[in-house]
Design an enzyme around this catalytic site. Structure first.
Site, PDB file in Angstrom:
ATOM      1  N   ARG A  51      14.317  44.952  71.006  1.00 42.66           N
ATOM      2  CA  ARG A  51      14.433  44.178  69.742  1.00 42.66           C
ATOM      3  C   ARG A  51      13.603  44.714  68.574  1.00 42.66           C
ATOM      4  NH1 ARG A  51      15.496  41.212  73.685  1.00 42.66           N
ATOM      5  NH2 ARG A  51      13.882  42.347  74.682  1.00 42.66           N
ATOM      6  N   THR A  52      12.405  45.184  68.947  1.00 41.56           N
ATOM      7  CA  THR A  52      11.387  45.704  67.838  1.00 41.56           C
ATOM      8  C   THR A  52      12.006  47.012  67.271  1.00 41.56           C
ATOM      9  OG1 THR A  52       9.607  44.501  69.158  1.00 41.56           O
ATOM     10  CG2 THR A  52       9.059  46.060  67.069  1.00 41.56           C
ATOM     11  N   LYS A  80       3.379  67.970  75.619  1.00 40.64           N
ATOM     12  CA  LYS A  80       2.644  69.433  75.727  1.00 40.64           C
ATOM     13  C   LYS A  80       1.240  69.302  75.420  1.00 40.64           C
ATOM     14  CE  LYS A  80       6.861  71.256  73.514  1.00 40.64           C
ATOM     15  NZ  LYS A  80       7.202  71.492  72.186  1.00 40.64           N
ATOM     16  N   ARG A 101       4.799  51.638  68.107  1.00 41.12           N
ATOM     17  CA  ARG A 101       4.319  50.986  69.264  1.00 41.12           C
ATOM     18  C   ARG A 101       3.560  51.778  70.168  1.00 41.12           C
ATOM     19  NH1 ARG A 101       7.987  46.925  72.625  1.00 41.12           N
ATOM     20  NH2 ARG A 101       7.317  45.572  71.016  1.00 41.12           N
ATOM     21  N   HIS A 129       0.867  42.258  67.835  1.00 41.18           N
ATOM     22  CA  HIS A 129       2.255  42.320  67.702  1.00 41.18           C
ATOM     23  C   HIS A 129       2.561  41.666  66.408  1.00 41.18           C
ATOM     24  CE1 HIS A 129       6.175  43.511  68.017  1.00 41.18           C
ATOM     25  NE2 HIS A 129       6.369  42.844  69.346  1.00 41.18           N
TER      26      HIS A 129
END
Ligand code: CP
Length: 311
Positions: A51-52, A80, A101, A129
């Site tokens: 969703r986000t 890396k 996120r 959030h």
């Protein structure tokens, strides 16, 4: 470096939250407004999301921006050994705003301190959030006609659930009464209970979850038990199915009561509940588009007036 970043809503005033709700409402009336022509939005997702990420990307597209980014850090040069700072500095060369996120608490704050472009926190570990909270506030206001004086029941994983931590802090202006329903292992952390005490927010803790316990709820905010945050998976197995909302538990519910869930759900809400007038989690997710359009605009300095003029 860049102070228009959105790391948390905890410091937003009541007026600012109400302003953002009005912005989101404009986008609900018409989400297709090309306010970001020529801009690039980067979405960096170091943790899984449906969703986000998709609603942020839809928000950017409907605003006329282009989108770059990744949904899986395994395909980046982080594998890396590139640091978060270097990644952020690099992407800042390409994008006007970075939606990120990350699995570490504090990662968004750190990124906002090093980035020359605004950072929007799309979830940092078990911490905050804020874009979810913005859509939650929008949805609560939409379903209750107000934000003030509501009984908000939070159920499930209150220890690791960043959505409940974020919502609790943003609600401080609106005199809520919180009811925390969780097993001991997943109780609301002391830091958030202290926050309630310091801000005069009433809260009650419960372990029972039945028709009587939730009969005076205005909002029943269900949450998933966050398997990915457990160190001990045996503990997860012990608590994962503790609170399942079933239809017969709604027999004493207030008529205005709405069930919210940030989603994804796993085993917290019986599927038959989707057919009841109390279920509101899919509309809640749709509101994510409008709330995130408002937030992207806000961090880029686009005002409510600008939005209203761009029909
Ligand atoms: N609510 C929420 O954050 O959902 P996703 O993990 O799918 O983005």
């Amino acid at each position: 470096m860049q102070n228009s970043s959105l790391v948390t809503l905890a410091n937003h005033s009541r007026e600012k939250i109400e302003y953002l709700i009005r912005m989101a409402h404009e986008f609900e009336k018409n989400p297709n407004r090309r306010l970001l022509d020529g801009k690039v939005v980067a979405t960096l997702f170091f943790e899984p999301s449906t969703r986000t990420r998709l609603s942020f990307e839809t928000a950017a597209n409907r605003l006329g921006a282009r989108v770059i980014g990744f949904a899986d850090p395994k395909v980046t040069s982080g594998t890396k050994g590139e640091t978060l700072k270097d990644t952020i500095m690099m992407v800042s060369n390409y994008a006007d705003v970075i939606v990120m996120r990350h699995y570490l608490e504090g990662a968004a704050q750190y990124a906002s301190e090093v980035a020359p472009v605004p950072i929007v926190n799309a979830g940092d570990g078990a911490n905050q959030h804020p874009s979810q909270t913005m859509l939650d506030l929008y949805t609560i206001n939409q379903t209750q006609g107000k934000l003030d004086g509501l009984n908000i029941y939070m159920v499930g994983d209150l220890k690791y659930g960043r959505t409940v931590h974020s919502l609790l802090m943003a609600m401080r202006h609106f005199s809520p009464t919180f009811h925390f329903i969780a097993p001991d292992e997943l109780a609301m952390p002391d830091i958030y209970k202290r926050y309630c005490e310091e801000h005069g927010i009433r809260y009650v803790e419960h372990q029972d979850f039945n028709a009587d316990t939730i009969s005076d709820a205005d909002i029943l905010y269900m949450t998933r038990v966050q398997k990915e945050r457990f160190v001990d998976l045996d503990e997860y197995e012990r608590v994962k199915d503790r609170y399942l909302l079933k239809c017969n538990m709604l027999k004493k519910a207030r008529p205005n009561m709405k069930i919210l869930h940030p989603l994804p759900r796993v085993n917290e809400i019986e599927y038959l509940i989707d057919e009841t007038p109390y279920a509101y989690y899919f509309q809640q997710a749709r509101n994510g588009l409008y709330a995130r359009q408002a937030l992207i605009c806000d961090v880029l300095g686009i005002t409510l007036d600008d939005i209203q003029k761009k029909l």
